[in-house]
Design a protein around this motif. Structure first.
Motif, PDB file in Angstrom:
ATOM      1  N   HIS A   1       0.823  -1.219   0.000  1.00  0.00           N
ATOM      2  CA  HIS A   1       0.000   0.000   0.000  1.00  0.00           C
ATOM      3  C   HIS A   1       0.855   1.267   0.000  1.00  0.00           C
ATOM      4  O   HIS A   1       0.473   2.265  -0.603  1.00  0.00           O
ATOM      5  CB  HIS A   1      -0.992  -0.031   1.170  1.00  0.00           C
ATOM      6  CG  HIS A   1      -2.000  -1.137   1.011  1.00  0.00           C
ATOM      7  ND1 HIS A   1      -1.673  -2.456   1.257  1.00  0.00           N
ATOM      8  CD2 HIS A   1      -3.264  -1.133   0.572  1.00  0.00           C
ATOM      9  CE1 HIS A   1      -2.715  -3.207   0.995  1.00  0.00           C
ATOM     10  NE2 HIS A   1      -3.702  -2.432   0.576  1.00  0.00           N
TER      11      HIS A   1
ATOM     12  N   LEU B   1      -7.844   3.658  -2.333  1.00  0.00           N
ATOM     13  CA  LEU B   1      -6.917   3.124  -3.347  1.00  0.00           C
ATOM     14  C   LEU B   1      -7.682   2.406  -4.462  1.00  0.00           C
ATOM     15  O   LEU B   1      -7.448   1.232  -4.751  1.00  0.00           O
ATOM     16  CB  LEU B   1      -5.888   2.206  -2.673  1.00  0.00           C
ATOM     17  CG  LEU B   1      -4.864   2.950  -1.783  1.00  0.00           C
ATOM     18  CD1 LEU B   1      -3.941   1.983  -1.074  1.00  0.00           C
ATOM     19  CD2 LEU B   1      -4.044   3.953  -2.588  1.00  0.00           C
ATOM     20  N   HIS B   2      -8.656   3.112  -5.023  1.00  0.00           N
ATOM     21  CA  HIS B   2      -9.391   2.592  -6.177  1.00  0.00           C
ATOM     22  C   HIS B   2      -9.639   3.746  -7.147  1.00  0.00           C
ATOM     23  O   HIS B   2      -9.631   4.914  -6.745  1.00  0.00           O
ATOM     24  CB  HIS B   2     -10.722   1.967  -5.749  1.00  0.00           C
ATOM     25  CG  HIS B   2     -11.649   2.946  -5.090  1.00  0.00           C
ATOM     26  ND1 HIS B   2     -11.838   2.995  -3.729  1.00  0.00           N
ATOM     27  CD2 HIS B   2     -12.410   3.937  -5.597  1.00  0.00           C
ATOM     28  CE1 HIS B   2     -12.686   3.962  -3.436  1.00  0.00           C
ATOM     29  NE2 HIS B   2     -13.047   4.555  -4.562  1.00  0.00           N
TER      30      HIS B   2
ATOM     31  N   CYS C   1     -11.369  -6.968  -0.440  1.00  0.00           N
ATOM     32  CA  CYS C   1     -10.113  -6.277  -0.769  1.00  0.00           C
ATOM     33  C   CYS C   1     -10.230  -4.822  -0.301  1.00  0.00           C
ATOM     34  O   CYS C   1     -10.083  -3.886  -1.081  1.00  0.00           O
ATOM     35  CB  CYS C   1      -9.814  -6.352  -2.263  1.00  0.00           C
ATOM     36  SG  CYS C   1      -9.693  -8.032  -2.888  1.00  0.00           S
TER      37      CYS C   1
ATOM     38  N   ASP D   1      -9.023  -8.119   3.762  1.00  0.00           N
ATOM     39  CA  ASP D   1      -7.860  -7.842   2.918  1.00  0.00           C
ATOM     40  C   ASP D   1      -6.741  -8.821   3.259  1.00  0.00           C
ATOM     41  O   ASP D   1      -6.602  -9.269   4.393  1.00  0.00           O
ATOM     42  CB  ASP D   1      -7.368  -6.398   3.073  1.00  0.00           C
ATOM     43  CG  ASP D   1      -6.571  -5.942   1.850  1.00  0.00           C
ATOM     44  OD1 ASP D   1      -7.145  -5.255   0.984  1.00  0.00           O
ATOM     45  OD2 ASP D   1      -5.375  -6.306   1.739  1.00  0.00           O
TER      46      ASP D   1
HETATM   47  C1  LIG Z   1      -6.259  -1.404  -5.612  1.00  0.00           C
HETATM   48  S1  LIG Z   1      -6.306  -1.868  -3.915  1.00  0.00           S
HETATM   49  C2  LIG Z   1      -7.968  -1.366  -3.459  1.00  0.00           C
HETATM   50  C3  LIG Z   1      -8.129  -1.218  -1.969  1.00  0.00           C
HETATM   51  C4  LIG Z   1      -9.490  -0.710  -1.462  1.00  0.00           C
HETATM   52  N1  LIG Z   1     -10.596  -1.406  -2.068  1.00  0.00           N
HETATM   53  C5  LIG Z   1      -9.623   0.774  -1.655  1.00  0.00           C
HETATM   54  O1  LIG Z   1     -10.467   1.178  -2.457  1.00  0.00           O
HETATM   55  O2  LIG Z   1      -8.890   1.534  -1.032  1.00  0.00           O
HETATM   56  C6  LIG Z   1      -6.452  -3.649  -4.048  1.00  0.00           C
HETATM   57  C7  LIG Z   1      -6.522  -4.370  -2.702  1.00  0.00           C
HETATM   58  O3  LIG Z   1      -6.698  -5.762  -2.955  1.00  0.00           O
HETATM   59  C8  LIG Z   1      -6.045  -6.474  -1.899  1.00  0.00           C
HETATM   60  N2  LIG Z   1      -5.955  -7.886  -2.306  1.00  0.00           N
HETATM   61  C9  LIG Z   1      -5.281  -8.405  -3.356  1.00  0.00           C
HETATM   62  N3  LIG Z   1      -5.488  -9.741  -3.432  1.00  0.00           N
HETATM   63  C10 LIG Z   1      -6.335 -10.074  -2.423  1.00  0.00           C
HETATM   64  C11 LIG Z   1      -6.942 -11.293  -1.999  1.00  0.00           C
HETATM   65  N4  LIG Z   1      -6.747 -12.446  -2.630  1.00  0.00           N
HETATM   66  N5  LIG Z   1      -7.760 -11.256  -0.924  1.00  0.00           N
HETATM   67  C12 LIG Z   1      -7.996 -10.092  -0.252  1.00  0.00           C
HETATM   68  N6  LIG Z   1      -7.441  -8.913  -0.611  1.00  0.00           N
HETATM   69  C13 LIG Z   1      -6.628  -8.893  -1.685  1.00  0.00           C
HETATM   70  C14 LIG Z   1      -4.746  -5.695  -1.762  1.00  0.00           C
HETATM   71  O4  LIG Z   1      -4.088  -5.956  -0.573  1.00  0.00           O
HETATM   72  C15 LIG Z   1      -5.269  -4.262  -1.869  1.00  0.00           C
HETATM   73  O5  LIG Z   1      -5.627  -3.762  -0.599  1.00  0.00           O
END
Ligand SMILES: C[S@@+](CC[C@H](N)C(=O)[O-])C[C@H]1O[C@@H](n2cnc3c(N)ncnc32)[C@H](O)[C@@H]1O
Length: 409
Positions: free
Chosen positions: A21, A35-36, A102, A124
């Motif tokens: 992150h 983070l989207h 996530c 997450d």
């Molecule tokens: C682009 S970020 C989006 C984070 C959040 N949704 C936000 O809008 O701030 C993608 C997220 O997916 C998580 N992630 C990736 N693979 C995952 C999995 N198999 N299970 C749970 N989380 C996962 C990452 O750790 C990250 O926090």
């Protein structure tokens, strides 16, 4: 020893680690807690869409109160509060149970728990993100919810922030106020887990949403969709978008090239069409499928600007460091000439100045590293290629899906 046939999604534990992150936030145009693609603006859109859907399809669940009568909780009344025309759902008699897949550092989950009174469970895979999300929920403090009950039994409510933690009710001119005080950390819970294996009971969530849930980039995503289906109640809503996914109608050759390119296509089965197939294969009924290229284009464009700015700064730093190293080398050579007859003292001085030159070169030669545990990838190359391919495909990039778990599932 590596498993011969690892669990679906198991490889994600290798890819996503503490430090991910921090690295992502370096390039991210939106605030750290979002983070989207699309940031808060997109979250507000999602909230409006979810409320509209609940308003149109709400089915009271067994055991749940269906009206905001005297025994209704303040939060359920809060969910029903803006009754005139804002599309808020009718009350369930309990908080809406929502899952954020996530969830990252929990910005949205905490916001929804605090402002909507929903019970939001974020999941997450990165432990440091889950810890940051819990800290965020604690830091938010306590929310006071107020439910008004009028003699003619109409109901309304409002909410505000407070640090107090009592509860009670008061009465004036027949109007009854019911106050409840809730710590946001009791409503926003965070699980360190993969979306492929969620420690959550079946049939327990009314809504599951994902804002750029990167776990879905895994080619075995159908198993993650089955997990989402399992935890949703029958009739429950699933809402997500993912912005760097090749969008609808990419020509087969271009898709093949995108996937074959080690920079952009490490994940096979990464396309809008395949996401939609997998959602259906898991057992969902599609409600709405959309291309989110516009969102992706804005986001990737803003990201490209940041990357370009950073590259420029790095170039400037490198030039400065080269100049410093040249100056150090010159003065070392001068000192060596002048001290040729001066013995060991001059030698030590040369060694020190030489070290200075080397450490300057080391600082200049490395850049873009993330925190501990995460191996940074060269974002600039990835972005350039992603933009190149999406331009060739007419800018089409990203998938947005709304689906429901069938009542019979
Ligand atoms: C682009 S970020 C989006 C984070 C959040 N949704 C936000 O809008 O701030 C993608 C997220 O997916 C998580 N992630 C990736 N693979 C995952 C999995 N198999 N299970 C749970 N989380 C996962 C990452 O750790 C990250 O926090």
């Amino acid at each position: 020893m590596a498993l011969e046939s690892p669990e679906p999604g198991a490889g994600d534990y290798e890819q996503y680690k503490d430090g991910f992150h921090d690295w992502l936030a370096t390039y991210w145009p939106e605030p750290r807690e979002q983070l989207h693609a699309g940031g808060w603006r997109r979250t507000e859109q999602m909230l409006a869409d979810i409320k509209r859907h609940l308003q149109a399809h709400h089915q009271p669940h067994a055991g749940a109160a269906t009206t905001a009568g005297p025994s209704a909780t303040a939060s359920s009344a809060a969910a029903a509060a803006p009754a005139s025309g804002t599309g808020a759902p009718p009350p369930l008699g309990r908080p809406l149970e929502v899952m954020d897949i996530c969830c990252g550092e929990g910005g949205t989950a905490v916001h929804l728990a605090a402002t909507e009174g929903w019970r939001v469970t974020g999941v997450d895979i990165v432990e440091s993100a889950v810890k940051a999300a819990r800290v965020r929920a604690e830091a938010y403090g306590t929310v006071v919810r107020v439910a008004c009950q009028y003699p003619c039994s109409g109901a309304g409510s409002s909410s505000s922030r407070s640090s107090a933690a009592d509860s009670g009710s008061s009465s004036s001119s027949g109007v009854r106020l019911r106050l409840s005080y809730e710590a946001v950390s009791d409503r926003a819970l965070f699980l360190h887990a993969s979306i492929f294996k969620m420690p959550a009971p079946s049939d327990s969530f009314d809504v599951v949403y994902g804002q750029d849930p990167d776990g879905l980039a895994n080619p075995d995503r159908v198993h993650a969709f089955r997990e989402v289906l399992r935890v949703l109640r029958p009739g429950g809503l699933f809402y997500f978008w993912h912005h760097w996914v090749p969008g609808p109608g990419w020509p087969a050759e271009l898709l093949a090239a995108y996937r074959a390119d080690p920079m952009t296509g490490p994940a096979p089965r990464l396309s809008h069409e395949e996401y939609v197939q997998d959602v259906q294969a898991a057992g969902f009924q599609l409600v709405h499928v959309a291309d989110c290229s516009q969102l992706a284009a804005e986001h990737l464009g803003a990201m490209a600007e940041r990357v370009a700015r950073e590259q420029q700064q790095q170039q400037q730093q490198q030039q400065q460091q080269q100049q410093r190293a040249q100056r150090a080398a010159k003065s070392a050579a001068a000192a060596a000439g002048a001290g040729a007859g001066a013995g060991a003292r001059g030698g030590q001085s040369v060694a020190r100045e030489g070290d200075e030159g080397r450490s300057a070169a080391r600082e200049g030669g490395e850049g873009g590293e993330g925190g501990e545990g995460w191996t940074a990838m060269p974002i600039s190359g990835w972005l350039e290629r992603a933009l190149h391919y999406s331009a060739q495909a007419g800018g089409s990039m990203g998938v947005h899906v709304v689906a429901v778990k069938p009542l019979s599932a």
